[in-house]
Design a protein around this motif. Structure first.
Motif, mmCIF file in Angstrom:
data_model
loop_
_atom_site.group_PDB
_atom_site.id
_atom_site.type_symbol
_atom_site.label_atom_id
_atom_site.label_comp_id
_atom_site.label_asym_id
_atom_site.label_seq_id
_atom_site.Cartn_x
_atom_site.Cartn_y
_atom_site.Cartn_z
ATOM 1 N N LYS A 62 -31.558 -16.346 -19.241
ATOM 2 C CA LYS A 62 -31.969 -17.695 -19.606
ATOM 3 C C LYS A 62 -31.119 -18.084 -20.800
ATOM 4 C CE LYS A 62 -36.724 -18.313 -18.195
ATOM 5 N NZ LYS A 62 -38.102 -18.579 -18.629
ATOM 6 N N VAL A 63 -30.582 -19.292 -20.762
ATOM 7 C CA VAL A 63 -29.733 -19.771 -21.847
ATOM 8 C C VAL A 63 -30.257 -21.106 -22.341
ATOM 9 C CG1 VAL A 63 -27.411 -20.557 -22.453
ATOM 10 C CG2 VAL A 63 -27.688 -18.579 -20.941
ATOM 11 N N TYR A 64 -30.414 -21.209 -23.651
ATOM 12 C CA TYR A 64 -30.758 -22.469 -24.310
ATOM 13 C C TYR A 64 -29.589 -22.792 -25.221
ATOM 14 C CZ TYR A 64 -33.159 -25.798 -27.362
ATOM 15 O OH TYR A 64 -33.514 -26.915 -28.063
ATOM 16 N N CYS A 65 -28.935 -23.912 -24.968
ATOM 17 C CA CYS A 65 -27.733 -24.271 -25.708
ATOM 18 C C CYS A 65 -27.826 -25.716 -26.179
ATOM 19 C CB CYS A 65 -26.501 -24.066 -24.825
ATOM 20 S SG CYS A 65 -24.940 -24.339 -25.676
ATOM 21 N N VAL A 66 -27.686 -25.900 -27.486
ATOM 22 C CA VAL A 66 -27.669 -27.236 -28.077
ATOM 23 C C VAL A 66 -26.264 -27.458 -28.611
ATOM 24 C CG1 VAL A 66 -28.631 -28.734 -29.858
ATOM 25 C CG2 VAL A 66 -30.098 -27.051 -28.710
ATOM 26 N N SER A 67 -25.594 -28.472 -28.063
ATOM 27 C CA SER A 67 -24.210 -28.728 -28.445
ATOM 28 C C SER A 67 -23.882 -30.211 -28.333
ATOM 29 C CB SER A 67 -23.268 -27.934 -27.535
ATOM 30 O OG SER A 67 -21.920 -28.275 -27.777
ATOM 31 N N GLU A 68 -23.088 -30.666 -29.264
ATOM 32 C CA GLU A 68 -22.599 -32.034 -29.218
ATOM 33 C C GLU A 68 -21.670 -32.236 -28.018
ATOM 34 O OE1 GLU A 68 -23.240 -35.567 -30.150
ATOM 35 O OE2 GLU A 68 -23.929 -34.168 -31.688
ATOM 36 N N ALA A 69 -21.126 -31.143 -27.487
ATOM 37 C CA ALA A 69 -20.230 -31.209 -26.320
ATOM 38 C C ALA A 69 -20.928 -31.793 -25.099
ATOM 39 C CB ALA A 69 -19.691 -29.819 -25.993
ATOM 40 N N PHE A 70 -22.256 -31.778 -25.074
ATOM 41 C CA PHE A 70 -23.011 -32.305 -23.940
ATOM 42 C C PHE A 70 -23.250 -33.814 -24.026
ATOM 43 C CE2 PHE A 70 -24.918 -27.853 -24.014
ATOM 44 C CZ PHE A 70 -24.072 -27.394 -23.023
ATOM 45 N N ALA A 71 -22.860 -34.428 -25.119
ATOM 46 C CA ALA A 71 -23.087 -35.869 -25.302
ATOM 47 C C ALA A 71 -22.414 -36.656 -24.177
ATOM 48 C CB ALA A 71 -22.552 -36.314 -26.649
ATOM 49 N N GLY A 72 -23.163 -37.596 -23.620
ATOM 50 C CA GLY A 72 -22.639 -38.452 -22.567
ATOM 51 C C GLY A 72 -22.635 -37.822 -21.181
ATOM 52 N N MET A 73 -23.105 -36.603 -21.071
ATOM 53 C CA MET A 73 -23.137 -35.901 -19.779
ATOM 54 C C MET A 73 -24.574 -35.834 -19.278
ATOM 55 S SD MET A 73 -20.724 -32.662 -20.811
ATOM 56 C CE MET A 73 -20.250 -32.119 -19.197
ATOM 57 N N ASN A 74 -24.744 -35.998 -17.961
ATOM 58 C CA ASN A 74 -26.080 -35.790 -17.398
ATOM 59 C C ASN A 74 -26.301 -34.287 -17.203
ATOM 60 O OD1 ASN A 74 -24.971 -34.972 -14.893
ATOM 61 N ND2 ASN A 74 -25.055 -37.040 -14.079
ATOM 62 N N MET A 75 -27.515 -33.917 -16.820
ATOM 63 C CA MET A 75 -27.868 -32.507 -16.698
ATOM 64 C C MET A 75 -26.967 -31.773 -15.704
ATOM 65 S SD MET A 75 -31.477 -30.669 -15.698
ATOM 66 C CE MET A 75 -31.354 -31.110 -13.986
ATOM 67 N N VAL A 76 -26.664 -32.389 -14.578
ATOM 68 C CA VAL A 76 -25.829 -31.738 -13.565
ATOM 69 C C VAL A 76 -24.436 -31.457 -14.128
ATOM 70 C CG1 VAL A 76 -24.747 -32.010 -11.303
ATOM 71 C CG2 VAL A 76 -27.130 -32.691 -11.625
ATOM 72 N N ALA A 77 -23.864 -32.414 -14.832
ATOM 73 C CA ALA A 77 -22.535 -32.223 -15.414
ATOM 74 C C ALA A 77 -22.553 -31.120 -16.477
ATOM 75 C CB ALA A 77 -22.036 -33.531 -16.016
ATOM 76 N N ARG A 78 -23.611 -31.068 -17.262
ATOM 77 C CA ARG A 78 -23.741 -30.025 -18.285
ATOM 78 C C ARG A 78 -23.806 -28.646 -17.632
ATOM 79 N NH1 ARG A 78 -28.323 -32.682 -22.288
ATOM 80 N NH2 ARG A 78 -27.143 -34.582 -22.727
ATOM 81 N N HIS A 79 -24.613 -28.541 -16.606
ATOM 82 C CA HIS A 79 -24.766 -27.253 -15.925
ATOM 83 C C HIS A 79 -23.471 -26.838 -15.230
ATOM 84 C CE1 HIS A 79 -29.433 -27.030 -15.898
ATOM 85 N NE2 HIS A 79 -28.958 -27.486 -17.029
ATOM 86 N N ARG A 80 -22.788 -27.797 -14.636
ATOM 87 C CA ARG A 80 -21.492 -27.482 -14.012
ATOM 88 C C ARG A 80 -20.505 -26.971 -15.052
ATOM 89 N NH1 ARG A 80 -20.951 -32.684 -10.031
ATOM 90 N NH2 ARG A 80 -22.187 -31.814 -8.330
ATOM 91 N N LEU A 81 -20.518 -27.573 -16.223
ATOM 92 C CA LEU A 81 -19.640 -27.128 -17.308
ATOM 93 C C LEU A 81 -19.933 -25.679 -17.673
ATOM 94 C CD1 LEU A 81 -17.595 -27.571 -19.628
ATOM 95 C CD2 LEU A 81 -19.486 -28.536 -20.966
ATOM 96 N N VAL A 82 -21.206 -25.362 -17.880
ATOM 97 C CA VAL A 82 -21.578 -23.997 -18.266
ATOM 98 C C VAL A 82 -21.277 -23.009 -17.138
ATOM 99 C CG1 VAL A 82 -23.492 -22.482 -18.940
ATOM 100 C CG2 VAL A 82 -23.293 -24.775 -19.941
ATOM 101 N N TYR A 83 -21.616 -23.368 -15.911
ATOM 102 C CA TYR A 83 -21.310 -22.482 -14.786
ATOM 103 C C TYR A 83 -19.806 -22.248 -14.669
ATOM 104 C CZ TYR A 83 -26.003 -22.092 -12.845
ATOM 105 O OH TYR A 83 -27.323 -21.789 -12.661
ATOM 106 N N GLY A 84 -19.011 -23.276 -14.927
ATOM 107 C CA GLY A 84 -17.561 -23.112 -14.896
ATOM 108 C C GLY A 84 -17.075 -22.158 -15.970
ATOM 109 N N LEU A 85 -17.652 -22.277 -17.171
ATOM 110 C CA LEU A 85 -17.277 -21.379 -18.263
ATOM 111 C C LEU A 85 -17.644 -19.931 -17.956
ATOM 112 C CD1 LEU A 85 -18.437 -23.557 -21.296
ATOM 113 C CD2 LEU A 85 -16.071 -23.051 -20.631
#
Length: 114
Positions: A62-85
């Motif tokens: 389980k990951v809880y991440c608070v980051s300014e990098a998520f600004a302007g992104m919806n939940m799906v885009a945020r999750h895709r970013l993390v899964y890509g990383l």
């Protein structure tokens, strides 16, 4: 208290390579204000995602991440970013990855979930 937390984190990273890689990649790429990673593999010992039954298999997180990098992104885009990383970690055996991704302003409005 701060020194104890740093020591625990260093020990976790040294003895748990997948955890350490997740921590390093998210820290380097997202510069999180808050990053909490919880290894729940022990809860899934013997299940299909952890067939060895080893409670230290590093298969469920389980990951809880608070980051300014998520600004302007919806939940799906945020999750895709993390899964890509974490693509290599997933290929290396991470079976389940539960994500809570927030911006700092979103995180201020609700209690920390982990």
């Amino acid at each position: 208290r701060g020194t104890v937390m740093l020591l625990r984190r260093a020990m976790s990273i040294a003895t748990r390579p997948i955890y350490g890689r997740i921590h390093a990649k998210l820290t380097e790429s997202l510069s999180p204000v808050t990053l909490t990673i919880k290894d729940e593999s022990f809860m899934h010992a013997g299940h299909s995602g952890n067939p060895s039954g080893d409670p230290d298999a590093e298969t469920h997180f389980k990951v809880y991440c608070v980051s300014e990098a998520f600004a302007g992104m919806n939940m799906v885009a945020r999750h895709r970013l993390v899964y890509g990383l974490l693509d290599q970690e997933i290929k290396d055996g991470v079976h389940a990855l539960s994500l809570k991704t927030k911006t700092p302003s979103e995180a201020e409005k609700e209690p920390k979930p982990l």
